[in-house]
Design a protein around this motif. Structure first.
Motif, short mmCIF file in Angstrom:
data_model
loop_
_atom_site.label_atom_id
_atom_site.label_comp_id
_atom_site.label_asym_id
_atom_site.label_seq_id
_atom_site.Cartn_x
_atom_site.Cartn_y
_atom_site.Cartn_z
N VAL B 31 86.60 40.07 57.40
CA VAL B 31 86.48 38.20 57.66
C VAL B 31 86.22 38.08 59.62
CG1 VAL B 31 88.06 37.67 56.31
CG2 VAL B 31 89.11 38.76 58.67
N LEU B 32 85.55 39.29 59.91
CA LEU B 32 85.92 38.64 62.29
C LEU B 32 84.59 38.32 61.82
CD1 LEU B 32 87.08 38.15 64.67
CD2 LEU B 32 86.52 40.81 64.89
N HIS B 33 83.70 37.15 62.42
CA HIS B 33 82.60 36.94 62.97
C HIS B 33 82.89 36.89 64.02
CE1 HIS B 33 78.99 34.54 62.70
NE2 HIS B 33 79.10 34.82 64.41
N ILE B 34 82.09 38.56 64.76
CA ILE B 34 82.14 38.69 66.79
C ILE B 34 80.89 37.83 67.15
CG2 ILE B 34 81.95 40.94 67.85
CD1 ILE B 34 82.79 42.10 65.59
N GLU B 35 81.61 37.11 68.23
CA GLU B 35 81.31 36.89 68.91
C GLU B 35 80.22 37.81 70.36
OE1 GLU B 35 81.67 33.03 70.77
OE2 GLU B 35 82.75 34.31 72.60
N ASP B 36 78.91 38.50 70.52
CA ASP B 36 78.34 40.02 71.27
C ASP B 36 78.72 39.92 72.39
OD1 ASP B 36 77.63 40.60 68.47
OD2 ASP B 36 75.89 40.95 69.74
N TYR B 37 79.23 40.76 72.89
CA TYR B 37 79.68 40.41 74.61
C TYR B 37 78.59 40.73 75.02
CZ TYR B 37 81.53 41.73 78.86
OH TYR B 37 82.16 42.02 80.54
N SER B 38 78.36 39.98 75.99
CA SER B 38 76.94 39.68 77.26
C SER B 38 76.77 41.02 77.62
CB SER B 38 76.29 38.11 77.72
OG SER B 38 76.96 38.33 78.17
N GLY B 39 77.85 41.06 78.63
CA GLY B 39 77.82 42.36 79.41
C GLY B 39 77.50 42.31 80.82
N GLU B 40 76.94 41.06 81.27
CA GLU B 40 76.63 40.64 82.36
C GLU B 40 77.87 40.88 83.42
OE1 GLU B 40 73.35 40.43 83.43
OE2 GLU B 40 72.84 40.30 81.10
N GLU B 41 78.71 40.39 83.38
CA GLU B 41 79.55 40.37 84.63
C GLU B 41 80.60 40.78 84.15
OE1 GLU B 41 81.10 37.32 81.45
OE2 GLU B 41 79.87 38.24 81.93
N GLU B 618 72.16 17.49 64.30
CA GLU B 618 71.08 17.87 64.79
C GLU B 618 71.19 19.99 64.33
OE1 GLU B 618 72.65 18.12 68.94
OE2 GLU B 618 73.12 15.77 68.31
N GLY B 619 71.89 20.25 64.13
CA GLY B 619 71.79 21.47 63.59
C GLY B 619 72.10 22.35 64.75
N GLY B 620 71.40 23.47 64.36
CA GLY B 620 70.96 24.74 66.00
C GLY B 620 72.83 25.52 65.70
N GLY B 621 73.47 25.58 64.18
CA GLY B 621 75.04 26.39 64.19
C GLY B 621 74.26 27.43 64.27
N ILE B 622 75.31 28.27 63.61
CA ILE B 622 75.39 29.55 64.00
C ILE B 622 76.24 29.95 62.35
CG2 ILE B 622 76.04 31.96 64.81
CD1 ILE B 622 77.48 30.16 67.66
N ARG B 623 75.78 30.93 61.01
CA ARG B 623 75.74 31.11 60.50
C ARG B 623 77.33 32.23 60.63
NH1 ARG B 623 73.48 30.77 55.13
NH2 ARG B 623 70.92 30.18 55.95
N TYR B 624 77.75 31.70 59.39
CA TYR B 624 79.44 32.87 59.91
C TYR B 624 79.12 34.32 58.59
CZ TYR B 624 83.77 34.51 58.34
OH TYR B 624 85.28 35.29 57.80
N ASN B 625 79.06 34.91 59.65
CA ASN B 625 78.52 36.31 59.70
C ASN B 625 79.62 36.91 59.58
OD1 ASN B 625 77.06 38.50 58.76
ND2 ASN B 625 75.42 38.14 60.60
N PRO B 626 80.30 37.14 59.26
CA PRO B 626 81.66 38.77 59.35
C PRO B 626 81.13 40.11 60.04
CG PRO B 626 81.59 37.86 57.29
CD PRO B 626 80.36 36.97 58.07
N PHE B 627 81.75 40.43 60.58
CA PHE B 627 81.66 42.46 60.47
C PHE B 627 82.16 43.13 59.33
CE2 PHE B 627 84.01 46.50 62.23
CZ PHE B 627 82.07 47.16 62.75
#
Lengths: 208, 638, 346, 71
Positions: B31-41, B618-627
């Protein structure tokens, strides 16, 4: 000891030799200590140089991997194969406290630009850096080789000196001293014998 | 319905030691849609995959490579479903076993293909030599004579004569060139070679020293046939082998991929030396269970109010409307905050379609077609598309009744093919040919309704995202413009009906004036005077709905034309005419149905995409893609 | 009006290829993923590729190779296929220009084959480096590699305009000089196209700027190693945009410090103005990145031209190089930072 | 009678010329849309949208034709 001629002449000679041996012993001891100190110094240097070599090896490998990736395996490998220049060097000698150690006079293996075996336009600086890194590595290896030979010679020399010192200290000098003691003992005895003999002759002569 | 599934942002924090068990749980919950960590900071870094990832990757790559040799079509239903514990024990040995079995065969295939290529090369050498007609013994083995065999652009006879008189030349034409064999004394060889080179000579290296070229060619042909047979056999063997092991391979692939996904979860997480953080979104209704289950792994699950709030969009539509998500998403995925237009589309799309095609006969055929095809094409995309076709077919039948059309024939009215009582009936929606102006007005009304809906959604979207001020200045103004257009058209129609000059003042025109003024003021304030020109665009949008009628007319026109040709021109002309008529009829209606699926479909879609969506979407949403994933070839024991 | 005329000449031809290329560009590996790739090991990288645009190649090759070999082969093959595809899907002027550009790989392949032959590398190894995208096909290269000697290879090209260069090689010209001559020939053959249409003009400008980048890199590389002016001048590719032959000659005569200073005013100066002290390979990375960014932004200004196609070809090449460096670095166990430094992340 | 004929010709011209115009406009857009879809079917929606935009012109032509014929 039996073969020693218990003469005064011999004793004087022996005494002189003992004196010399003692002095030599002191000198050798000093030399040994000096050599050990020198050895330590060079060892420190060697550690550093070897460390540097390992580092250079690592970086050379890095450069090589990246060059292979960027400029193509064939180009890099063929450059390696085409590198015919063997490192040239001349061996000279250096005297450390009477020890002759080799000094390797290195000719830098770095190539002239005009001797490159690859086109410049079609390649990137990565290949230059890989070549340079390997050239430096060869330099470093030669330097290590030089130090290693020096160290080896020094160790041999230290061993030799140590053996000599020990021989003088525990064998030669005590032996000579014993002989001298024996000779002087014999000489004293001979003196006493002579006195007795002379007294006996005197007595005989008085009787007659 | 109009809104996507409500999400909460969660943050899972825990010590690294519990990462693995947490990953297991997360994957299982799915169920969890993960937001990738960008790792920049800063302090936290992207994590490194767990150690097994490397080995698993190697296996997976090999397996997928082997699987790529099987042509799996569409949806494959496994005969056996393997259990996970069973698989994890044998995974390693099975993969290498399969690999060695199949690899040796593929290697053999490559060898044979190589050999075939060499045979082809050799044949290409021999064919010109056959054309030349000299036996191989003659072409070599001389002490004092040099032989040149090769291709040449033109006959070298005269040129060689200039160099030496002592030679022999054989020549034959071959594929727009010449094959030539020149025999000269060794002394003259160099001169002759030069001459030949000037004429573009290319050497053929003679492949055999004795025997005959024909025999060699036959031999090569035979070998080729043999090799090809062998190749076929090997291919069949591989296929058999793979089919035999297919379920196992698929199961292994799934199992290893799942394990790998878990092992590579750190790549999406932020990790420090001892801790990890996973950030993501969970549907609100599932949050409590999610929290409970996940926290069993001695980690903490927090609901966060992050300033980065970009939830994924999970559609929430009644199952009737579900197929239309395909059409929505092929435009764009709605943002989480936007209205999801799927249900509206599910309502209007079939209506537009039906309005355009509007024929009982065609509708019935569409229904049948969609039901039949949906048994063949099982993939999700096809199923959705065919379901949409079914709805459209039903709508076509209903509108067909309304228009009284059956394969282009009229059911009601004085030309009714049913005759009798039906001649006195009028089609409820009118006859499209005779009542075109009336229907044109209907389409314009539909336009106003449809686009008004769009503007209402637009007002809501903008208000939600940028506030009411923007909503009024950017969307509400255009809504008023639309109403004013509606009034103007009304006025136009009123005048026309009354038979007075169209632009003479009436009540509707006057009603439009304040609306236009309000629109103009708001637009200049909100978007700038440049945008006033867009009024024309809106007008053209409105008229664009006339295609509802236009496409229909074209369809009716075709049908009537075919019917006329068949029934009035051909069939009265005897038996030949009858057959020709039937052929014309079948062919014509077949083409018309094809067009009838394609054109109304596309036009209806266009009305949604261009005229409707642009007003708010407008669109451009992110599709729910659970892990996680739904297992198909493997099963987990509880 | 000029715009209108340009669009109305053969818009469909350009629109089709540019649209395709734009979609292909979108599928390039996004920059965020490099951070992930840096954390993976070689097998995981292979698997990542299997799940990306490189799927087909990895699937085809994975039954036989693994690790670095697999990645190496797959990358070359994919690059070849991508480029061949561009030729296949274009026609008219776009196709002509793409073919011209891709001829560089003919020379690249030829260089590798000759080197391979000269030093006796196994055929497979040479094959893995080939990018079959130019004038010649796979069959041709196979035949070429099967030849016994370098003379035989050279003979195949008799009558080609670059034959004299190959002929010199047989007559004991140093390999380095031969390679540079080939590269110079390639660029010269491009810059000698006469810019009849506006499309050709864009193309030429691109090539000229690329020559600038090549030249400045050459000068810097040779200067760092203490080369003299007359060693540098023969390696300069004529026909640059700003860095023409005489300018290059002037730069080559300067000391390194002075040279760096006088680079101000060249269009590529911005790439290196802050990084003068870094190793040259890093500076090259900066050059490459700036060049790619420049091409990308230019391609947005001229959407219906060859520039979007060129920019895609450039980005694709950069991606393949990045992936190869990443994979090789990982396979050799290099530290992550050292690998990251070498990547051109646009 | 002759007036009715001219009206029919006018209506035909309105639709026909509008069609030609739309076709010209659509050629490049269509090529681009097909190109994008060939690479990635997900561009179907956007591609379709772009392609059919000029085609409203034909509807204008048609409406004009209607007005000519019926009013």
């Amino acid at each position: 000891m039996a073969e020693v001629q218990p003469t005064r002449m011999e004793l004087i000679k022996l005494r002189r030799r003992i004196k010399m041996a003692t002095r030599g012993h002191a000198l050798l001891k000093m030399k040994r200590d000096g050599l050990i100190m020198e050895f330590r110094d060079i060892l420190e240097e060697a550690k550093e140089v070897i460390g540097g070599m390992v580092e250079k090896y690592e970086s050379a490998r890095e450069r090589l991997a990246i060059a292979m990736a960027a400029d193509g395996v064939i180009a890099v490998k063929s450059i390696a194969l085409s590198c015919h220049t063997e490192p040239s060097f001349t061996i000279k000698k250096k005297n450390i406290m009477g020890v002759v150690v080799p000094v390797i006079k290195r000719e830098k293996v770095r190539k002239r630009v005009s001797e490159r075996d690859y086109g410049v336009i079609g390649t990137t600086a990565r290949i230059d850096e890989a070549v340079a890194a390997y050239e430096e590595l060869v330099d470093a290896i030669l330097e290590v080789a030089e130090l290693e030979t020096t160290l080896k010679r020094l160790i041999e020399e230290i061993e030799k000196t140590k053996r000599r010192v020990n021989a003088l200290e525990y064998r030669v000098i005590p032996d000579m001293e014993a002989t001298a003691k024996y000779i002087s003992f014999r000489l004293e005895e001979m003196d006493r014998e002579n006195i007795v003999r002379l007294k006996k002759i005197k007595a005989k002569m008085a009787k007659t | 319905m109009l809104k996507p599934v409500e999400m909460v942002k969660v943050c899972i924090v825990g010590p690294k030691d519990y990462f693995k068990s947490t990953a297991e749980t997360l994957h299982r919950l799915n169920v969890l849609h993960i937001e990738d960590y960008s790792g920049e900071e800063g302090y936290f870094q992207i994590g490194a995959p767990l150690d097994e990832a490397s080995k698993l990757s190697r296996f997976v790559v090999t397996l997928r490579s082997l699987l790529s040799y099987v042509k799996l079509d569409g949806v494959y239903e496994p005969k056996k479903v393997y259990s996970v514990s069973e698989l994890s024990q044998v995974a390693e040995s099975k993969v290498s076993e399969l690999e060695s079995m199949i690899t040796s065969k593929i290697d053999e295939i490559r060898d044979i293909e190589d050999r075939l290529r060499r045979i082809a090369d050799e044949k290409r050498l021999i064919e010109p030599l056959i054309a030349l007609g000299l036996p191989p013994e003659l072409l070599s083995g001389y002490k004092n004579i040099t032989v040149f065999v090769g291709f040449i652009r033109s006959d070298p006879l005269e040129r060689i004569m200039d160099v030496t008189k002592d030679f022999e030349r054989f020549i034959a034409e071959f594929e727009r060139e010449y094959v030539v064999a020149v025999f000269v004394k060794n002394e003259a060889a160099n001169d002759v070679l030069r001459v030949l080179q000037e004429l573009g000579w290319r050497e053929i290296s003679v492949p055999i020293k004795e025997g005959s070229f024909q025999d060699k060619l036959v031999e090569l042909d035979r070998e080729e046939v043999e090799l090809r047979e062998k190749l076929e056999k090997l291919r069949a063997e591989i296929e058999a082998l793979e089919m035999e092991n297919l379920d196992l391979m698929l199961a292994l692939e799934e199992h290893l991929s799942i394990e790998l996904e878990k092992c590579e979860l750190p790549l999406k997480a932020a990790t420090s030396k001892y801790a990890f953080i996973i950030v993501g979104y969970v549907p609100k209704e599932k949050f409590e269970t999610f929290k409970q289950e996940t926290e069993k792994n001695k980690v903490v699950v927090l609901e966060t109010k992050d300033d980065v709030w970009k939830p994924p969009t999970a559609f929430k539509n009644p199952s009737v409307a579900k197929p239309f998500e395909l059409l929505t998403t092929s435009f764009s995925i709605p943002k989480y905050t936007e209205v999801d237009p799927t249900t509206v589309m599910a309502f209007f799309f079939p209506i537009f379609f039906g309005f355009m095609l509007g024929d009982i006969g065609y509708g019935v055929i569409l229904i049948g077609l969609s039901l039949w095809l949906s048994r063949i094409f099982k993939t999700e995309g096809w199923q959705s598309l065919l379901r949409i076709l079914l709805y459209s077919g039903i709508s076509t039948v209903i509108f067909g009744l309304g228009f009284g059309e059956f394969f282009g024939f009229e059911l009601f009215g004085h030309e009714s093919i049913l005759g009798g009582e039906f001649e006195h009936w009028e089609p409820i929606l009118g006859n499209r040919l005779y009542d075109a102006p009336k229907l044109l007005v209907v389409t314009l009304a539909v336009a106003v309704i449809h686009m008004s809906l769009g503007f209402i959604f637009g007002i809501r979207n903008v208000a939600k995202e940028h506030g009411w001020k923007h909503a009024i200045e950017e969307k509400f103004n255009w809504f008023m413009a639309l109403i004013s257009i509606a009034f103007i058209i009304t006025g136009f129609i009123m005048n026309t009906l009354a038979g007075i000059p169209v632009f003479s003042l009436n009540f509707a025109y006057i009603a439009a004036v304040p609306l236009i003024l309000a629109w103009a003021v708001l637009t200049v304030m909100g978007e700038g005077p440049m945008f006033l020109i867009e009024y024309l665009t809106l007008l053209s949008n409105t008229i664009s709905y006339a295609r509802l009628l236009a496409v229909g007319l074209a369809s009716v026109g075709f049908a009537i034309a075919f019917n006329k040709i068949a029934f009035e021109m051909l069939m009265p002309a005897g038996i030949v005419g009858l057959i020709a008529g039937i052929i014309i009829l079948a062919l014509g209606h077949f083409i018309n149905i094809l067009l009838g699926i394609l054109d109304p479909g596309l036009q209806s879609l266009r009305l949604h995409y261009v005229e409707f969506f642009v007003k708010f979407f407008e669109g451009g949403g992110i599709r729910y893609n659970p892990f996680g994933r739904i297992r198909k070839y493997t099963k987990e024991e509880v | 009006m000029a715009l209108l005329r340009r669009i109305s000449t053969k818009p469909a031809e350009w629109a089709y290829i540019v649209a395709r290329v734009r979609v292909m560009s979108r599928k390039l590996i996004p920059r965020e993923d490099y951070n992930k790739l840096l954390n993976m090991d070689i097998h995981e990288i292979a698997r990542y590729l299997e799940e990306s645009e490189y799927k087909r190649e990895i699937d085809e090759l994975a039954y036989k190779y693994s690790g670095m070999d697999l990645v190496d082969y797959a990358l070359s093959l994919n690059l070849s296929r991508t480029y061949s595809k561009l030729i296949r899907i274009s026609k008219g002027v776009p196709r002509q220009l793409i073919v011209q550009y891709l001829r560089r790989y003919d020379f690249w392949n030829l260089k590798n084959i000759i080197r391979g032959k000269m030093f006796g590398f196994p055929r497979e190894e040479v094959e893995a480096t080939l990018v079959i995208a130019g004038e010649y096909d796979e069959q041709f290269y196979r035949a070429l590699m099967a030849k016994e000697t370098i003379e035989d290879i050279v003979k195949t090209f008799e009558g080609k305009p670059f034959y004299p260069i190959l002929d010199k090689l047989v007559k004991a010209c140093p390999l380095a000089e031969f390679e540079d001559e080939l590269d110079k020939f390639y660029y010269q053959s491009l810059t000698s196209i006469s810019p009849e249409t506006i499309d050709m003009k864009y193309f030429l400008e691109f090539i000229r700027m690329e020559i600038d980048i090549k030249n400045i890199k050459t000068i810097l590389r040779l200067k760092t190693e203490g080369a003299e002016m007359d060693e540098i001048v023969p390696k300069i590719v004529p026909g640059g945009y700003q860095l023409k032959e005489d300018v290059a000659r002037r730069l080559a005569a300067m000391e390194l410090d002075e040279l760096m200073k006088s680079l101000e005013g060249f269009w590529f100066h911005e790439a290196i103005k802050d990084v003068l002290r870094e190793p040259l390979s890093r500076i090259e990375v900066y050059f490459d990145r700036m060049w790619a960014q420049k091409v990308v932004s230019k391609s947005h200004h001229f959407p219906l031209s060859i520039l979007p196609v060129l920019s895609y070809m450039l980005l694709k090449k950069i991606e393949v190089d990045n992936l190869r460096i990443l994979a090789r670095g990982k396979a050799e166990g290099l530290p992550t930072e050292a690998i990251k430094e070498q990547l051109v992340i646009v | 009678m002759p007036v009715e004929g001219l009206v029919a010709i006018g209506a035909g011209l309105a639709v026909g010329l509008a069609g030609i115009g739309a076709g010209l406009g659509e050629q490049a857009i269509g090529a681009a849309a097909v190109g994008a879809m060939a690479e990635d079917p997900e561009f179907f929606g956007k591609g379709l949208l772009m392609t059919v935009i000029p085609e409203t012109i034909v509807i204008f032509g048609l409406v004009v034709a209607f007005l000519l014929m019926f009013i």
